[in-house]
Design an enzyme around this catalytic site. Structure first.
Site, PDB file in Angstrom:
ATOM      1  N   GLY A   1       0.841  -1.197   0.000  1.00 56.11           N
ATOM      2  CA  GLY A   1       0.000   0.000   0.000  1.00 56.11           C
ATOM      3  C   GLY A   1       0.873   1.243   0.000  1.00 56.11           C
ATOM      4  O   GLY A   1       2.100   1.174   0.162  1.00 56.11           O
ATOM      5  N   LEU A   2       0.221   2.379  -0.179  1.00 56.88           N
ATOM      6  CA  LEU A   2       0.932   3.659  -0.258  1.00 56.88           C
ATOM      7  C   LEU A   2       1.667   3.980   1.043  1.00 56.88           C
ATOM      8  O   LEU A   2       1.305   3.458   2.105  1.00 56.88           O
ATOM      9  CB  LEU A   2      -0.071   4.786  -0.527  1.00 56.88           C
ATOM     10  CG  LEU A   2      -0.828   4.757  -1.852  1.00 56.88           C
ATOM     11  CD1 LEU A   2      -1.871   5.874  -1.859  1.00 56.88           C
ATOM     12  CD2 LEU A   2       0.126   4.893  -3.034  1.00 56.88           C
ATOM     13  N   SER A   3       2.637   4.863   0.946  1.00 58.81           N
ATOM     14  CA  SER A   3       3.286   5.376   2.151  1.00 58.81           C
ATOM     15  C   SER A   3       2.229   6.059   3.026  1.00 58.81           C
ATOM     16  O   SER A   3       1.450   6.876   2.527  1.00 58.81           O
ATOM     17  CB  SER A   3       4.367   6.390   1.760  1.00 58.81           C
ATOM     18  OG  SER A   3       4.937   6.956   2.911  1.00 58.81           O
ATOM     19  N   GLY A   4       2.178   5.692   4.276  1.00 58.10           N
ATOM     20  CA  GLY A   4       1.200   6.292   5.189  1.00 58.10           C
ATOM     21  C   GLY A   4      -0.146   5.585   5.206  1.00 58.10           C
ATOM     22  O   GLY A   4      -1.052   5.981   5.940  1.00 58.10           O
ATOM     23  N   ALA A   5      -0.283   4.520   4.419  1.00 59.54           N
ATOM     24  CA  ALA A   5      -1.569   3.807   4.391  1.00 59.54           C
ATOM     25  C   ALA A   5      -1.824   3.065   5.700  1.00 59.54           C
ATOM     26  O   ALA A   5      -2.980   2.850   6.084  1.00 59.54           O
ATOM     27  CB  ALA A   5      -1.609   2.836   3.213  1.00 59.54           C
ATOM     28  N   GLY A   6      -0.741   2.650   6.369  1.00 65.26           N
ATOM     29  CA  GLY A   6      -0.915   1.968   7.662  1.00 65.26           C
ATOM     30  C   GLY A   6      -0.217   0.618   7.760  1.00 65.26           C
ATOM     31  O   GLY A   6      -0.418  -0.117   8.729  1.00 65.26           O
ATOM     32  N   LYS A   7       0.648   0.300   6.816  1.00 61.45           N
ATOM     33  CA  LYS A   7       1.306  -1.012   6.799  1.00 61.45           C
ATOM     34  C   LYS A   7       2.094  -1.278   8.081  1.00 61.45           C
ATOM     35  O   LYS A   7       1.904  -2.310   8.735  1.00 61.45           O
ATOM     36  CB  LYS A   7       2.252  -1.124   5.586  1.00 61.45           C
ATOM     37  CG  LYS A   7       1.572  -0.918   4.241  1.00 61.45           C
ATOM     38  CD  LYS A   7       2.557  -1.004   3.092  1.00 61.45           C
ATOM     39  CE  LYS A   7       3.630   0.065   3.084  1.00 61.45           C
ATOM     40  NZ  LYS A   7       3.124   1.460   2.942  1.00 61.45           N
TER      41      LYS A   7
ATOM     42  N   SER B   1       5.928  -1.883  -2.073  1.00 63.15           N
ATOM     43  CA  SER B   1       5.860  -2.906  -3.142  1.00 63.15           C
ATOM     44  C   SER B   1       4.836  -2.537  -4.208  1.00 63.15           C
ATOM     45  O   SER B   1       3.806  -3.194  -4.363  1.00 63.15           O
ATOM     46  CB  SER B   1       5.617  -4.316  -2.577  1.00 63.15           C
ATOM     47  OG  SER B   1       4.670  -4.380  -1.558  1.00 63.15           O
TER      48      SER B   1
HETATM   49  P1  ADP Z   1       2.979   2.887   6.182  1.00 62.43           P
HETATM   50  O1  ADP Z   1       3.777   1.872   6.949  1.00 62.43           O
HETATM   51  O2  ADP Z   1       1.962   2.269   5.283  1.00 62.43           O
HETATM   52  O3  ADP Z   1       3.834   3.898   5.475  1.00 62.43           O
HETATM   53  P2  ADP Z   1       2.348   3.959   8.794  1.00 62.43           P
HETATM   54  O4  ADP Z   1       1.873   2.741   9.518  1.00 62.43           O
HETATM   55  O5  ADP Z   1       3.747   4.401   9.023  1.00 62.43           O
HETATM   56  O6  ADP Z   1       2.097   3.737   7.219  1.00 62.43           O
HETATM   57  O7  ADP Z   1       1.381   5.195   9.081  1.00 62.43           O
HETATM   58  C1  ADP Z   1      -0.033   5.076   9.018  1.00 62.43           C
HETATM   59  C2  ADP Z   1      -0.697   6.199   9.795  1.00 62.43           C
HETATM   60  O8  ADP Z   1      -2.119   6.090   9.613  1.00 62.43           O
HETATM   61  C3  ADP Z   1      -0.418   6.124  11.284  1.00 62.43           C
HETATM   62  O9  ADP Z   1      -0.286   7.438  11.760  1.00 62.43           O
HETATM   63  C4  ADP Z   1      -1.711   5.475  11.828  1.00 62.43           C
HETATM   64  O10 ADP Z   1      -1.967   5.840  13.146  1.00 62.43           O
HETATM   65  C5  ADP Z   1      -2.776   6.028  10.879  1.00 62.43           C
HETATM   66  N1  ADP Z   1      -3.979   5.186  10.755  1.00 62.43           N
HETATM   67  C6  ADP Z   1      -5.263   5.610  10.827  1.00 62.43           C
HETATM   68  N2  ADP Z   1      -6.136   4.602  10.684  1.00 62.43           N
HETATM   69  C7  ADP Z   1      -5.401   3.482  10.526  1.00 62.43           C
HETATM   70  C8  ADP Z   1      -5.741   2.098  10.358  1.00 62.43           C
HETATM   71  N3  ADP Z   1      -6.997   1.638  10.323  1.00 62.43           N
HETATM   72  N4  ADP Z   1      -4.723   1.219  10.223  1.00 62.43           N
HETATM   73  C9  ADP Z   1      -3.443   1.657  10.244  1.00 62.43           C
HETATM   74  N5  ADP Z   1      -3.059   2.941  10.411  1.00 62.43           N
HETATM   75  C10 ADP Z   1      -4.031   3.865  10.559  1.00 62.43           C
END
Ligand code: ADP
Length: 185
Positions: free
Chosen positions: A19-25, A93
């Protein structure tokens, strides 16, 4: 290898977050990791940012370097998962073809988890301040802004992080793992 009912034979699986950067991975992966350890499973996380500071140090964000990065992550995830470890990968990815390559190697040990959030929502969260820079043109080849992201066509799990809480998202993954892996007695 897995048994016919789909249960993992030795507990090994790869939970492949994309998923995108910031998606929640990373956020979801971290909770899933802790919970699976509590259940007595062996777990390793290959986080995209962490991998880029060691295993893939020196690689950039061209298509070629991204593909190399993902192939390395898949290689390690395969080694781990075929030896009974739950390997969790949390890298953008972006390219379907390379994810499918990983799936072809790991076959039914590969669990694709699409962590879905729009570019607008990820930019609103802007966890690392990268979207602001990308929109200003200060970062070239930024996924979702100036570089492609190809969503999975048929992932085992889709998580909509704009509609679900973090806890619900992690619970969804854990329920899937429970259906595939028998927790040691
Ligand atoms: P990634 O690893 O995809 O780049 P991050 O996990 O670092 O993303 O960041 C995701 C952000 O979105 C965090 O600040 C998190 O608290 C927020 N967020 C909001 N809702 C959700 C959710 N349902 N699942 C995961 N993250 C979430």
């Amino acid at each position: 290898m897995s048994s016919q009912n789909g249960a993992s034979h030795n507990g090994g699986l790869t939970l492949w977050f994309t998923g995108l950067s910031g998606a929640g991975k990373s956020t979801i992966a971290e909770i899933v990791e802790a919970e699976l350890r509590n259940r007595g499973l062996r777990v390793e996380v290959l986080d995209g940012d962490v991998v880029r500071t060691n295993l893939s140090k020196g690689l950039g964000f061209s298509k070629q370097d991204r593909d190399t990065n993902i192939r390395r992550i898949a290689f390690v995830a395969d080694l781990l998962s075929r030896n009974g470890v739950v390997a969790i990968t949390a890298a953008i990815s972006p390219y379907r073809e390379i994810r499918d390559e990983a799936r072809a190697v790991m076959r039914d040990r590969f669990v694709e988890i699409y962590v879905k959030a729009s570019v607008e929502e990820c930019a609103r969260r802007d966890v690392k301040g990268l979207y602001e820079k990308a929109f200003k043109g200060e970062i070239k080849e930024f996924t979702g802004v100036s570089d492609p992201y190809e969503p999975p066509l048929d992932p085992e799990i889709t998580i909509d992080t704009e509609a679900q809480t973090v806890q619900d998202s992690a619970a969804q993954v854990l329920a899937y793992v429970d259906s595939r892996v028998q927790v040691p007695a």
